[in-house]
Design a protein around this motif. Structure first.
Motif, PDB file in Angstrom:
ATOM      1  N   PRO A   1      -0.983   8.273  -5.808  1.00 32.04           N
ATOM      2  CA  PRO A   1      -1.907   7.985  -6.906  1.00 32.04           C
ATOM      3  C   PRO A   1      -3.211   8.760  -6.745  1.00 32.04           C
ATOM      4  O   PRO A   1      -3.660   9.013  -5.638  1.00 32.04           O
ATOM      5  CB  PRO A   1      -2.140   6.486  -6.809  1.00 32.04           C
ATOM      6  CG  PRO A   1      -1.594   6.046  -5.508  1.00 32.04           C
ATOM      7  CD  PRO A   1      -0.697   7.122  -4.989  1.00 32.04           C
ATOM      8  N   ASP A   2      -3.813   9.150  -7.890  1.00 36.13           N
ATOM      9  CA  ASP A   2      -5.054   9.923  -7.867  1.00 36.13           C
ATOM     10  C   ASP A   2      -6.219   9.113  -7.338  1.00 36.13           C
ATOM     11  O   ASP A   2      -7.049   9.605  -6.600  1.00 36.13           O
ATOM     12  CB  ASP A   2      -5.387  10.442  -9.272  1.00 36.13           C
ATOM     13  CG  ASP A   2      -4.422  11.517  -9.720  1.00 36.13           C
ATOM     14  OD1 ASP A   2      -3.768  12.119  -8.852  1.00 36.13           O
ATOM     15  OD2 ASP A   2      -4.328  11.749 -10.934  1.00 36.13           O
ATOM     16  N   GLY A   3      -6.345   7.877  -7.745  1.00 41.75           N
ATOM     17  CA  GLY A   3      -7.450   7.036  -7.328  1.00 41.75           C
ATOM     18  C   GLY A   3      -6.941   5.665  -6.964  1.00 41.75           C
ATOM     19  O   GLY A   3      -5.741   5.450  -6.851  1.00 41.75           O
ATOM     20  N   PRO A   4      -7.856   4.749  -6.787  1.00 40.32           N
ATOM     21  CA  PRO A   4      -7.410   3.393  -6.456  1.00 40.32           C
ATOM     22  C   PRO A   4      -6.652   2.764  -7.619  1.00 40.32           C
ATOM     23  O   PRO A   4      -6.981   2.973  -8.782  1.00 40.32           O
ATOM     24  CB  PRO A   4      -8.710   2.641  -6.170  1.00 40.32           C
ATOM     25  CG  PRO A   4      -9.787   3.462  -6.781  1.00 40.32           C
ATOM     26  CD  PRO A   4      -9.289   4.874  -6.850  1.00 40.32           C
ATOM     27  N   ARG A   5      -5.604   2.035  -7.267  1.00 37.25           N
ATOM     28  CA  ARG A   5      -4.836   1.327  -8.292  1.00 37.25           C
ATOM     29  C   ARG A   5      -5.644   0.148  -8.789  1.00 37.25           C
ATOM     30  O   ARG A   5      -6.380  -0.474  -8.019  1.00 37.25           O
ATOM     31  CB  ARG A   5      -3.531   0.783  -7.710  1.00 37.25           C
ATOM     32  CG  ARG A   5      -2.533   1.829  -7.365  1.00 37.25           C
ATOM     33  CD  ARG A   5      -1.212   1.214  -7.019  1.00 37.25           C
ATOM     34  NE  ARG A   5      -1.299   0.423  -5.798  1.00 37.25           N
ATOM     35  CZ  ARG A   5      -0.269   0.133  -5.027  1.00 37.25           C
ATOM     36  NH1 ARG A   5       0.917   0.537  -5.336  1.00 37.25           N
ATOM     37  NH2 ARG A   5      -0.425  -0.585  -3.945  1.00 37.25           N
TER      38      ARG A   5
END
Length: 78
Positions: free
Chosen positions: A12-16
């Motif tokens: 994932p690119d950032g936090p879920r």
């Protein structure tokens, strides 16, 4: 058992975002139709879905449980 590695597309690119509710060990057992002790054995053997502690309470992220089940299904096809 083969080790599963994430490819760049799977990271994932950032936090879920936080789920509406984290799962308890009993939730996971009911979801997968296995005894609760099986869930605890998976945890001890480090073969089950990734869990975490909130104080003394064990919780599972639904997305981690889904990922773990999908990895099992991929292994069964191969």
């Amino acid at each position: 058992m083969a080790e599963r590695r994430l490819t760049l597309a799977q990271v994932p690119d950032g936090p879920r975002p936080l789920p509406a509710r984290y799962l308890t060990p009993l939730d996971v057992a009911e979801l997968l139709a296995v005894p609760i002790e099986t869930v605890y054995q998976w945890r001890r053997k480090r073969t089950g879905p990734r869990g975490f502690r909130v104080g003394r309470h064990l919780r599972y992220d639904p997305a981690d449980v889904r990922t773990w089940v999908e990895s099992l299904m991929e292994g069964a096809v191969a």
